[in-house]
Scaffold this motif. Sequence first.
Motif, short mmCIF file in Angstrom:
data_model
loop_
_atom_site.label_atom_id
_atom_site.label_comp_id
_atom_site.label_asym_id
_atom_site.label_seq_id
_atom_site.Cartn_x
_atom_site.Cartn_y
_atom_site.Cartn_z
N ILE A 49 0.83 -1.20 0.00
CA ILE A 49 0.00 0.00 0.00
C ILE A 49 0.87 1.26 0.00
O ILE A 49 0.62 2.19 -0.77
CB ILE A 49 -0.96 -0.01 1.20
N ALA A 50 1.90 1.29 0.84
CA ALA A 50 2.80 2.45 0.89
C ALA A 50 3.51 2.65 -0.45
O ALA A 50 3.64 3.78 -0.93
CB ALA A 50 3.81 2.28 2.01
N SER A 51 3.92 1.57 -1.08
CA SER A 51 4.57 1.66 -2.38
C SER A 51 3.61 2.16 -3.45
O SER A 51 3.98 2.95 -4.32
CB SER A 51 5.12 0.29 -2.79
N SER A 52 2.36 1.72 -3.38
CA SER A 52 1.36 2.17 -4.34
C SER A 52 1.09 3.66 -4.20
O SER A 52 0.93 4.36 -5.21
CB SER A 52 0.06 1.39 -4.15
N VAL A 53 1.06 4.16 -2.98
CA VAL A 53 0.88 5.60 -2.75
C VAL A 53 2.04 6.36 -3.39
O VAL A 53 1.83 7.36 -4.09
CB VAL A 53 0.78 5.90 -1.24
N MET A 54 3.26 5.87 -3.19
CA MET A 54 4.42 6.54 -3.77
C MET A 54 4.35 6.55 -5.30
O MET A 54 4.61 7.57 -5.93
CB MET A 54 5.71 5.84 -3.33
N ILE A 55 3.95 5.44 -5.88
CA ILE A 55 3.88 5.36 -7.34
C ILE A 55 2.82 6.31 -7.88
O ILE A 55 3.03 7.00 -8.88
CB ILE A 55 3.62 3.91 -7.78
N LEU A 56 1.65 6.35 -7.23
CA LEU A 56 0.58 7.25 -7.68
C LEU A 56 1.01 8.71 -7.61
O LEU A 56 0.72 9.49 -8.52
CB LEU A 56 -0.68 7.01 -6.87
N ILE A 57 1.71 9.07 -6.55
CA ILE A 57 2.19 10.45 -6.43
C ILE A 57 3.23 10.74 -7.51
O ILE A 57 3.21 11.80 -8.15
CB ILE A 57 2.78 10.70 -5.03
N ALA A 58 4.14 9.81 -7.74
CA ALA A 58 5.18 10.03 -8.75
C ALA A 58 4.59 10.12 -10.15
O ALA A 58 5.03 10.93 -10.98
CB ALA A 58 6.21 8.90 -8.69
N PHE A 59 3.55 9.34 -10.44
CA PHE A 59 2.92 9.39 -11.76
C PHE A 59 2.11 10.67 -11.96
O PHE A 59 1.78 11.01 -13.09
CB PHE A 59 2.02 8.18 -11.99
N ALA A 60 1.78 11.37 -10.88
CA ALA A 60 1.02 12.61 -11.01
C ALA A 60 1.87 13.72 -11.65
O ALA A 60 1.32 14.68 -12.18
CB ALA A 60 0.51 13.05 -9.64
N PHE A 61 3.19 13.57 -11.60
CA PHE A 61 4.08 14.56 -12.19
C PHE A 61 4.17 14.36 -13.70
O PHE A 61 4.19 13.23 -14.19
CB PHE A 61 5.49 14.44 -11.60
N ASN A 62 4.23 15.46 -14.43
CA ASN A 62 4.47 15.41 -15.86
C ASN A 62 5.98 15.53 -16.06
O ASN A 62 6.53 16.63 -16.10
CB ASN A 62 3.72 16.53 -16.57
N VAL A 63 6.65 14.39 -16.16
CA VAL A 63 8.11 14.37 -16.22
C VAL A 63 8.55 14.72 -17.64
O VAL A 63 8.43 13.93 -18.56
CB VAL A 63 8.66 13.00 -15.79
N ASP A 64 9.08 15.95 -17.77
CA ASP A 64 9.58 16.38 -19.07
C ASP A 64 11.01 16.90 -19.00
O ASP A 64 11.57 17.32 -19.99
CB ASP A 64 8.65 17.44 -19.68
N SER A 65 11.59 16.87 -17.80
CA SER A 65 12.98 17.30 -17.64
C SER A 65 13.58 16.56 -16.45
O SER A 65 12.88 15.91 -15.68
CB SER A 65 13.07 18.81 -17.43
#
Length: 105
Positions: A49-65
Motif C-alpha cells: 500500500i505504501a509503495s502504491s501511494v508513492m507510485i501514484l504520487i510520482a505518476f502525477a508529475f508530468n516528467v519532461d525534464s
Amino acid sequence: YILIPRYGLTGAAFSVLFSLMFKSLVLYFQAVRGFQFSIDLILFLKIIIASSVMILIAFAFNVDSIFTLIAAAFVGCLFYMAALLLLKIIRYEDVFRFYNRIKRT
C-alpha cells in the motif's frame, strides 16, 4: 510479447513486472516448503500500500525534464515515508535514529 506491440515500452515494463511477480511467488512457495517459515502478510500488504501511494504520487508529475524527474522522486519518497509512518511500519524513533546516524557521518 503480447503487450509490446500494442503498448510499446510501457507494455514491456508491465511484462517484466508480471514475470518478476510470478517468479517471486514461485520462489516464495518453494522457500516456504523447503525452509518452513512464514511471512507476515499484513506487514507485506502495508508495504505494498505504501509503495502504491508513492507510485501514484510520482505518476502525477508530468516528467519532461531532469528537474521534474528529481522532484517526482523526492516527493514520492516523502509520501512513501509518510505512508510507512501512518501504517505503523516504522516508528518516529526509527526515523530520528536514522537521521542522527547520517548526521554523524
